[in-house]
Motif scaffolding. Structure first.
Motif, short mmCIF file in Angstrom:
data_model
loop_
_atom_site.label_atom_id
_atom_site.label_comp_id
_atom_site.label_asym_id
_atom_site.label_seq_id
_atom_site.Cartn_x
_atom_site.Cartn_y
_atom_site.Cartn_z
N LYS A 216 18.05 -42.38 -0.76
CA LYS A 216 17.77 -40.94 -0.69
C LYS A 216 17.27 -40.55 0.69
O LYS A 216 17.67 -39.51 1.23
CB LYS A 216 16.74 -40.56 -1.77
N ALA A 217 16.41 -41.37 1.28
CA ALA A 217 15.89 -41.09 2.62
C ALA A 217 17.03 -41.07 3.64
O ALA A 217 17.06 -40.22 4.54
CB ALA A 217 14.84 -42.12 3.02
N SER A 218 17.94 -42.00 3.50
CA SER A 218 19.09 -42.04 4.40
C SER A 218 19.94 -40.78 4.27
O SER A 218 20.37 -40.19 5.27
CB SER A 218 19.93 -43.28 4.10
N GLU A 219 20.16 -40.35 3.03
CA GLU A 219 20.92 -39.12 2.79
C GLU A 219 20.21 -37.91 3.40
O GLU A 219 20.84 -37.07 4.05
CB GLU A 219 21.11 -38.90 1.29
N LEU A 220 18.90 -37.83 3.18
CA LEU A 220 18.14 -36.69 3.70
C LEU A 220 18.12 -36.70 5.23
O LEU A 220 18.17 -35.64 5.87
CB LEU A 220 16.72 -36.70 3.14
N LYS A 221 18.02 -37.88 5.80
CA LYS A 221 18.01 -38.00 7.27
C LYS A 221 19.33 -37.51 7.84
O LYS A 221 19.35 -36.78 8.84
CB LYS A 221 17.76 -39.46 7.65
N ALA A 222 20.43 -37.90 7.22
CA ALA A 222 21.75 -37.45 7.68
C ALA A 222 21.87 -35.93 7.55
O ALA A 222 22.39 -35.26 8.45
CB ALA A 222 22.85 -38.16 6.89
N LYS A 223 21.36 -35.40 6.44
CA LYS A 223 21.42 -33.95 6.23
C LYS A 223 20.55 -33.23 7.26
O LYS A 223 20.95 -32.18 7.78
CB LYS A 223 20.96 -33.62 4.81
N LYS B 3 19.82 -34.25 10.28
CA LYS B 3 20.50 -34.30 11.57
C LYS B 3 21.58 -33.23 11.64
O LYS B 3 21.73 -32.56 12.67
CB LYS B 3 21.13 -35.68 11.79
N THR B 4 22.31 -33.09 10.57
CA THR B 4 23.37 -32.07 10.53
C THR B 4 22.78 -30.68 10.67
O THR B 4 23.28 -29.85 11.43
CB THR B 4 24.16 -32.18 9.22
N THR B 5 21.70 -30.42 9.94
CA THR B 5 21.05 -29.12 9.99
C THR B 5 20.48 -28.85 11.38
O THR B 5 20.61 -27.73 11.90
CB THR B 5 19.92 -29.04 8.94
N ALA B 6 19.87 -29.87 11.98
CA ALA B 6 19.32 -29.71 13.33
C ALA B 6 20.42 -29.44 14.34
O ALA B 6 20.27 -28.61 15.24
CB ALA B 6 18.53 -30.96 13.71
N ALA B 7 21.53 -30.14 14.20
CA ALA B 7 22.65 -29.91 15.10
C ALA B 7 23.16 -28.48 14.96
O ALA B 7 23.46 -27.81 15.95
CB ALA B 7 23.76 -30.92 14.83
N HIS B 8 23.26 -28.03 13.73
CA HIS B 8 23.72 -26.64 13.49
C HIS B 8 22.73 -25.64 14.08
O HIS B 8 23.13 -24.64 14.69
CB HIS B 8 23.91 -26.41 11.99
N GLU C 216 23.21 -25.42 17.72
CA GLU C 216 24.40 -24.64 18.05
C GLU C 216 24.11 -23.15 17.95
O GLU C 216 24.50 -22.36 18.82
CB GLU C 216 25.55 -25.02 17.13
N VAL C 217 23.42 -22.75 16.89
CA VAL C 217 23.08 -21.34 16.71
C VAL C 217 22.17 -20.88 17.84
O VAL C 217 22.34 -19.79 18.39
CB VAL C 217 22.43 -21.11 15.32
N TRP C 218 21.20 -21.73 18.19
CA TRP C 218 20.28 -21.41 19.30
C TRP C 218 21.07 -21.19 20.58
O TRP C 218 20.84 -20.22 21.31
CB TRP C 218 19.28 -22.54 19.46
#
Length: 123
Positions: free
Chosen positions: A59-66, A68-73, A76-78
């Motif tokens: 679960k931690a691995s899944e949340l970490k990947a999510k 990272k994706t959210t931070a990358a997005h 991009e918005v910034w």
């Protein structure tokens, strides 16, 4: 009346009896081991702990990947939405913070200690 026949195939030999006894002993040993495992609370707790740790790691691995994706997005918005002068000031502030990391951490530690002392005297 006739006597029951003594067929050699129906009368177990001593070897047959020994094999049967050994098989029964083996089955009994397996049964005892199974019962022992069911009553070993410590082993069951360790097994459950290992299972939960594995689930948490996944679960931690899944949340970490999510994340990272959210931070990358968000980055991009910034880049798309923030005015250039604001992005430039933010980059400068980030660089100053990186250059003076030790001083900032020391100041943060001092402020934290001061707040804790103030709270302990107040209460």
């Amino acid at each position: 009346m006739s006597e029951p026949s003594k067929d050699p195939q129906t009368t177990p030999t001593p070897e047959d009896l020994r094999e049967h006894v050994e098989q029964t002993r083996a089955e009994l040993g397996e049964t005892v081991a199974a019962l022992s495992a069911k009553t070993d609370v410590t082993a069951q707790a360790k097994e459950k702990t290992a299972q939960v740790k594995e689930q948490v790691a996944v679960k931690a691995s899944e949340l970490k990947a999510k994340a990272k994706t959210t931070a990358a997005h968000a980055g991009e918005v910034w880049e798309e939405k923030a005015p250039e002068h604001v992005r430039q000031k933010a980059a400068e502030g980030t660089q100053v913070a990186r250059d003076h990391r030790t001083a900032l951490l020391a100041a943060l530690g001092a402020i934290t200690v001061a707040l804790l002392v103030w709270r302990s005297r107040k209460g």
